[in-house]
Structure formats: structure tokens, C-alpha cells
Scaffold this active site. Structure first.
Site, PDB file in Angstrom:
ATOM      1  N   LYS A 181       0.775  -1.055  -0.090  1.00  0.00           N
ATOM      2  CA  LYS A 181      -0.188   0.036  -0.010  1.00  0.00           C
ATOM      3  C   LYS A 181       0.825   1.180   0.039  1.00  0.00           C
ATOM      4  O   LYS A 181       1.910   1.314   0.657  1.00  0.00           O
ATOM      5  CB  LYS A 181      -0.964  -0.232   1.202  1.00  0.00           C
ATOM      6  CG  LYS A 181      -1.905   1.046   1.215  1.00  0.00           C
ATOM      7  CD  LYS A 181      -2.918   0.937   2.430  1.00  0.00           C
ATOM      8  CE  LYS A 181      -3.764   1.818   2.552  1.00  0.00           C
ATOM      9  NZ  LYS A 181      -4.714   1.680   3.563  1.00  0.00           N
ATOM     10  N   SER A 198      -9.816   1.870   2.477  1.00  0.00           N
ATOM     11  CA  SER A 198      -8.875   2.367   1.688  1.00  0.00           C
ATOM     12  C   SER A 198      -7.821   1.553   0.910  1.00  0.00           C
ATOM     13  O   SER A 198      -7.356   2.113   0.251  1.00  0.00           O
ATOM     14  CB  SER A 198      -8.175   3.397   2.735  1.00  0.00           C
ATOM     15  OG  SER A 198      -7.476   2.754   3.643  1.00  0.00           O
ATOM     16  N   SER A 237     -10.382  -1.087   6.640  1.00  0.00           N
ATOM     17  CA  SER A 237      -9.889  -0.534   5.316  1.00  0.00           C
ATOM     18  C   SER A 237      -8.955  -1.944   4.858  1.00  0.00           C
ATOM     19  O   SER A 237      -8.405  -1.658   3.769  1.00  0.00           O
ATOM     20  CB  SER A 237      -8.852   0.636   5.645  1.00  0.00           C
ATOM     21  OG  SER A 237      -9.682   1.881   5.750  1.00  0.00           O
TER      22      SER A 237
END
Length: 484
Positions: free
Chosen positions: A74, A149, A173
């Protein structure tokens, strides 16, 4: 071994094939790099999963626990000399001088950095539509969101662009995008994984975790992520080693179904899949009873006070002085204002303003103080439940992946995506989402949560259920080109 066969291997199977000499880590990396770079180059015709892709493979056939299996990371994990932008224009092009501890541990165990994945800006969002670099698309239906996210990580794994990935979970997330993309997502116990080098959103909630095709891969990746880090005072030594799951049944396991998180507001198809999974669990020997988490309905309200308050403090560092974007002005305060106006997106600005207001004089006790009291009550509710049950189970998301743009005009409707996932990080406990089937052709997630540091038992229970469910996620991988 053909490229198609190679890309259909789970991460663990790929590592075993490399160790046995039947597969080259360089070949595996090149195959995934080609797919990841191709998706990035496709622009609007791709999924937009990656913000950066490695240019070359590492040394071939590295002998190590993870055997050179490629890893997607990420965008908010700092990686030395590699763009680490947290999905924000204010950090566009920023290359840190150090690497996050979790990433260092995984690469030290032999994982190869494949690329950085797209995300909601500063991890603020439930749909991955808040990224400054454009939305990520769901590989099951590109007119829909992948969740957020960590949507870039989830979509990349679901589409076969990466064998596994890591993301972060603040209010759901990891688990929510895992559910919407039909993969496994695990949020560990708070403190189990170091936060050093993670670009912070809400420091008392953020936690790194794996996103994988199956439960075994999640256990293998987590095994090399956990542990005390002298650079992070909130990290703790994990009690024992993460065990690879082997459970074949659920005999003796007690599952609690909270009334507050499994009834009203859940989409009919999601509820049907959830109840079908409960029947499978019962068939495997589990005992299933309803239970109460009386303060769980207040978790979303408490979260959206605590998380923005912490964000307002954490994001104050982005002022145009030390790193990232700088918009010049004659006065210092004007430079701050212009930099933040140009660099932060709408959702980030909204949460900074909410958090600053909640922490302001005269409102601190009424909002932030009260939210922390609710957090304590939620934690106590879970402790009471775990005195009677081994795990709490709920749907992961109230609904399946929704259409792009359908909730962006209504922040409250967007926030409701996290209704079932927010209570667990407030209590600091681990939770996992596994795919439980399809509703109208879209994946549904089944969530299990347990007491702190029960990850091995949690993974074992999820593994037994995974086998009984028999979910096949290859459709999304075939849609994106694997097997063609």
C-alpha cells in the site's frame, strides 16, 4: 510450468515450488511485473491498482522463507527511494530515506517488492474514490468500487496482478475491500505489527495486515509481519509464532452472532450468504448463539470523532516546509494555507476540520472525551462476549460493491460501509474477512473477530470455514487476463 499455471498458484504454493526448484523466483516476478505494469499502462482501460511498479526483478531464487514471492505494498508504507505518497498530491513524488518496519521484515524474509498500490488519500475512505491518482476499479465489475482504503491492494490480489499484498486497517480498510473483492483480509491485534514507517492517519487505530487469496497465505504473510519494534513504542512482542492453519472442523468452537451487527440495514443477499455460512459452521460442529454488543451501534459515531481528531494532529506536519508539496507565498501562514488547500483532497479536509473542532477548547470533553468513553464500553462489551464465545461473527460489509460515484455526495452513507468493521479496531482486537459466496454476481464477506492475540486460532477457524464454503475467486483473475 506455463505462465497461466504460475499465476494461478497461491503465494504459499509458489514459495514451495521455488524451494523445490520447479519454479524460478525471477520468472514468477517477471510474470507478475508484466501484469502489474500492463494494468498501470492501460490507464482508463485498467483497474488503476498501482501507483508505482518495480522496473526489474531481484536476484533469482533467493533462499528464504518467502522465496522471492512478489509483494504489493500500500502506498502509505514508506519505502526507501520509492514513491510513497499515501494517495495524496501533497506527497506526490515523495521518496522516503527509510523503509517501514513491516516492509523491511517482509523483504528481509525474502518477499520481493512488486509495486505500490493505490489507496484512498491518507487511508480516508471506504471506496478508493478519494485517491488523488484516480479511483481503483473492482475486477468483478469495473463499474463498481473495490472498497477502501486498501482498495488497490485488494483489487490487485483479486485480479491476479499480485499474489498477495499488505494494507492498513483503521476502521475496516483491510476487511471491507477484501469482502468487496472476494479475497481474505486480516486486521491483527493493535500493536502486533509495527506502525513505524506507516504514514499515519489515526495512531491509536492504524494497523498493518495481509490481503491474500486464501487464509493460509494470510497466516504465512502475517507470521513475518508481527513482533516488537524498538522504533514503535506501541508495538508488542507477539506471544508465540503464527501457526499455519490445519483445522478440518469447528468442534467445540462457540460463535456469537451480535444482534446489533447482523440484522437491520444488511442487504438481503449479504444476509442470505451470512446465514448460509452460519449453517456451514454448524455443520462443522460449531455452536452458534445470538449475543449482545449493546454499544456497537455507537461505534461509528465514536470512530468518526476519534479518528478525525487524531488525523488533525497527524496531518499538521504537512505544511510545505519539510517535505512534499510547497505552494509559495509572501507570508508563512499563507504558504501553509495555500499548500494544504492545493495538496489535500475534499475528504481529508473534511476530517481535519471535524477533528480540529472536536479537540477545540470547550468541545473536547463533549466530543472527544465522550467518544473515548464509548470506546471503553465497546471494549468491555467484547470482553463480556468472549467470556461466553470463542469468536464473534458478522457480515463484513452491509452490502456488496456499489457503483462508482453512487455515495460520494453523501458522506454519511459512505461511512455506513464500515458499520460492521469499526467496533473491532476501537477495541484493539483482531478480525478477519473471508469470502462467503456471491450475491448477484458480486462477492460477500464473512467476518470473524476474537480476543487480542488469538490470530492463530482465528486463522484456524477461518481456514475450516473457507474449506466448507469452497469459494472460487478465479473468475475475477480470468476477467483480467489470467488464463487467456
Amino acid at each position: 510450468m506455463s505462465v497461466t499455471e504460475m499465476l494461478e498458484l497461491s503465494a504459499r504454493a509458489a514459495a514451495e515450488a521455488i524451494a523445490a526448484g520447479s519454479l524460478s523466483s525471477g520468472e514468477l516476478f517477471d510474470a507478475y511485473r508484466t501484469r502489474a505494469a500492463g494494468d498501470r499502462a492501460a490507464g482508463e482501460d485498467g483497474l488503476n491498482c498501482f501507483t508505482w511498479v518495480a522496473e526489474r526483478a531481484p536476484d533469482e531464487d533467493a533462499r528464504s522463507p518467502l522465496q522471492g514471492v512478489p509483494l504489493a505494498v500500500k502506498d502509505l508504507f514508506c519505502t526507501e527511494g520509492v514513491p510513497s505518497q499515501s494517495g495524496s498530491r501533497i506527497l506526490e513524488g515523495y521518496e522516503p530515506p527509510y523503509t517501514a518496519s513491516v516492509v523491511s521484515r517482509l523483504t528481509g524474509a525474502g518477499a520481493s517488492l512488486l509495486g505500490k498500490t493505490n489507496q484512498d488519500e491518507f487511508a480516508m475512505g471506504s471506496s478508493n474514490e478519494n485517491s488523488a491518482f484516480g479511483p481503483v476499479l473492482n475486477p468483478w465489475d469495473t463499474s463498481r468500487v473495490p472498497g477502501g482504503s486498501s482498495g488497490g491492494s485488494a483489487a490487485a490480489v483479486a485480479a491476479g496482478l499480485a499474489p498477495w499484498a499488505i494494507g492498513t486497517d483503521t476502521g475496516g480498510s483491510i476487511r471491507q475491500p477484501a469482502a468487496l473483492c472476494g479475497i481474505v483480509g486480516l486486521k491483527p491485534t493493535y500493536g502486533a505489527c509495527s506502525r513505524y514507517g506507516m504514514i499515519a492517519f489515526a495512531s491509536s487505530l492504524d494497523q498493518a495486515g495481509p490481503l491474500t487469496r486464501d487464509v493460509t497465505d494470510a497466516a504465512l504473510l502475517l507470521r513475518h509481519m508481527v513482533g516488537r519494534d524498538r522504533c514503535d513504542s506501541t508495538s508488542v512482542a507477539f506471544p508465540g509464532e503464527i501457526e499455519l492453519p490445519r483445522a478440518e472442523d469447528l468442534a467445540g468452537i462457540r460463535l456469537g452472532v451480535p444482534e446489533e451487527l447482523s440484522g437491520a440495514g444488511i442487504e438481503p443477499g449479504v444476509l442470505e450468504s451470512f446465514n448460509a455460512t452460519l449453517r456451514l459452521a454448524e455443520g462443522l460442529g460449531a455452536t452458534i448463539e445470538s449475543c449482545r454488543l449493546p454499544h456497537a451501534p455507537h461505534a461509528l459515531s465514536a470512530y468518526y470523532v476519534i479518528a478525525p481528531a487524531e488525523a488533525s494532529a497527524n496531518l499538521a506536519r504537512f505544511d510545505g516546509v519539510r517535505y512534499g508539496l510547497r505552494v509559495e507565498a509572501d507570508e508563512l501562514t499563507e504558504m501553509y494555507s495555500r499548500t494544504r488547500a492545493a495538496g489535500f483532497g475534499a475528504e481529508v479536509k473534511r476530517r481535519i476540520m471535524l477533528g480540529t473542532y472536536a479537540l477545540s477548547s470547550g468541545y473536547y470533553d463533549a466530543y472527544y472525551g465522550t467518544a473515548q468513553k464509548v470506546r471503553t464500553l465497546i471494549s468491555q462489551d467484547f470482553a463480556d462476549a468472549f467470556s461466553k464465545f470463542d469468536f464473534i461473527v458478522t457480515p463484513t460489509s452491509p452490502w456488496t460493491a456499489f457503483e462508482l460515484g453512487s455515495k460520494t455526495a453523501d458522506p454519511y452513507a459512505m461511512y455506513l460501509n464500515d458499520f460492521c468493521t469499526v467496533p473491532m479496531p476501537l477495541a484493539g482486537i483482531p478480525a478477519i474477512s473471508i469470502p462467503s459466496g456471491l450475491s448477484d454476481g458480486l462477492p460477500v464477506g464473512f467476518q470473524l473477530a476474537g480476543p487480542a492475540f488469538c490470530e492463530s486460532r482465528l486463522l484456524g477457524t477461518a481456514f475450516a470455514l473457507e474449506g466448507a464454503i469452497g469459494f472460487d475467486g478465479s473468475e475475477a483473475r480470468r476477467t483480467r487476463g489470467v488464463g487467456q
